[in-house]
Design an enzyme around this catalytic site. Structure first.
Site, mmCIF file in Angstrom:
data_model
loop_
_atom_site.group_PDB
_atom_site.id
_atom_site.type_symbol
_atom_site.label_atom_id
_atom_site.label_comp_id
_atom_site.label_asym_id
_atom_site.label_seq_id
_atom_site.Cartn_x
_atom_site.Cartn_y
_atom_site.Cartn_z
ATOM 1 N N TYR A 99 -55.644 35.095 -16.844
ATOM 2 C CA TYR A 99 -55.374 36.468 -16.404
ATOM 3 C C TYR A 99 -54.475 36.500 -15.156
ATOM 4 O O TYR A 99 -54.369 37.511 -14.480
ATOM 5 C CB TYR A 99 -56.688 37.198 -16.114
ATOM 6 C CG TYR A 99 -56.720 38.626 -16.597
ATOM 7 C CD1 TYR A 99 -57.640 39.045 -17.533
ATOM 8 C CD2 TYR A 99 -55.818 39.569 -16.099
ATOM 9 C CE1 TYR A 99 -57.681 40.360 -17.970
ATOM 10 C CE2 TYR A 99 -55.844 40.885 -16.538
ATOM 11 C CZ TYR A 99 -56.779 41.273 -17.472
ATOM 12 O OH TYR A 99 -56.805 42.577 -17.900
ATOM 13 N N HIS A 102 -49.324 37.974 -12.513
ATOM 14 C CA HIS A 102 -48.550 38.504 -11.384
ATOM 15 C C HIS A 102 -47.119 38.893 -11.734
ATOM 16 O O HIS A 102 -46.561 39.800 -11.102
ATOM 17 C CB HIS A 102 -48.574 37.504 -10.227
ATOM 18 C CG HIS A 102 -49.933 37.369 -9.603
ATOM 19 N ND1 HIS A 102 -50.612 36.172 -9.548
ATOM 20 C CD2 HIS A 102 -50.747 38.288 -9.052
ATOM 21 C CE1 HIS A 102 -51.792 36.358 -8.959
ATOM 22 N NE2 HIS A 102 -51.892 37.626 -8.646
#
Length: 322
Positions: A99, A102
């Site tokens: 996850y 960015h």
């Protein structure tokens, strides 16, 4: 982590919480403020979980099978019992690793008028984050800000697209390269490198650098960086290099973990399983959840956006310009 996008969502769902309180007060006039607050908080949290499951996820993984699957996921889990799958509920290290998205964050932002799409301002990320967040919220209307996010695209989750501001992040006297930190955290926490990670997911490992990516230049860069050792390639690098399934915003390797945790994070919570009932939420609360989408929330509190969103199936898809 405070920035304009988070501030907008806090504001929007505070307004939604208050609207739910008003509904419950009409339904249950004898309830005191604390009861109204806590019940509305549960309903609001369920709305966010639903939106994330059946709207945001199919938005970033735009595939017909995924849309059907996530709607089925949300429906079936609410009818099941809470289940921790032999371990206390927690986000696994593997999930944290996949996850790391960015690159979705742009370095530069443009803000437009919701009325005529006229450019109002351009700002860099540091100019809309931390102590400067409030300033931006006061300078432009909620309508203009939400419209601007609706008509602009996030960054692609790919190599050579990591936000510059996160590579040079200042926290007081401390300078952080978050790109390097992301990789270092995986190594420190024992998360396997890319090839071993794929083996553990029953995916075929990559046998040669040319198979890592469709971009030949990237393959050569990675080969040189890892001294011709394909099994040393870090998980983050491999996932960012990986060719994407059509419609997917991130890699299949990441998706395997994502799909597992999308179910588990709901099923481990009694408020989305065992206690998803009228006793907990009230009939009015359950109906509110069922009838609410991200578009519903936006247009309930910003009704001027209705003409823009009337033909948008998913509020996380690109909006038409004014």
């Amino acid at each position: 982590n405070w920035w304009l996008g988070l501030s907008l969502l806090h504001t929007l769902f505070t307004l939604e919480h208050n609207a739910i309180c008003d509904k419950l007060q009409r339904e249950f006039p004898a309830w005191q403020d604390e009861e109204l607050f806590q019940r509305a908080r549960l309903i609001n949290a369920a709305i966010m979980a639903k939106i994330h499951t059946v709207e945001w996820t199919p938005g970033i993984l735009a595939h017909p099978a995924l849309k059907i699957g996530m709607n089925d996921n949300w429906t079936r889990i609410r009818k099941s019992k809470a289940e921790h799958h032999a371990a206390p509920f927690a986000m696994t290290e593997e999930f944290v690793s996949v996850y790391r998205m960015h690159p979705l964050m742009p370095d530069d932002f443009s803000f437009y008028s919701w009325q005529n799409d006229a450019l109002l301002q351009t700002r860099t990320f540091p100019e809309i984050a931390h102590a400067r967040t409030r300033e931006t919220m006061q300078q432009m209307s909620l309508l203009d800000l939400f419209y601007s996010f609706g008509v602009t695209h996030p960054g692609a989750i790919t190599l050579h697209n990591y936000p510059r501001f996160l590579q040079h992040l200042q926290r007081g006297e401390e300078h952080i390269d978050l790109a390097a930190t992301d990789i270092l955290r995986d190594r420190e926490r024992g998360v396997p490198r890319y090839n071993e990670f794929r083996r553990l997911l029953d995916l075929d490992p990559i046998e040669k650098f040319e198979d890592l990516s469709d971009n030949r230049a990237w393959c050569e860069e990675i080969r040189q960086l890892y001294h011709n050792d394909i099994n040393s390639v870090d998980l983050l690098i491999g996932m960012y290099a990986e060719p994407l399934i059509k419609g997917f915003g991130f890699s299949e390797t990441a998706f395997r973990i994502f799909l597992l945790m999308a179910s588990r994070r709901l099923q481990s919570d009694r408020f989305f399983t065992t206690d998803y009932n009228e006793k907990t939420y009230t009939r009015a609360g359950l109906d509110w959840i069922e009838q609410t989408t991200m578009t519903t929330v936006l247009t309930r509190h910003l009704p001027q956006l209705k003409p823009i969103l009337k033909n948008v199936e998913n509020a996380f898809a690109p909006w038409p310009s004014a």
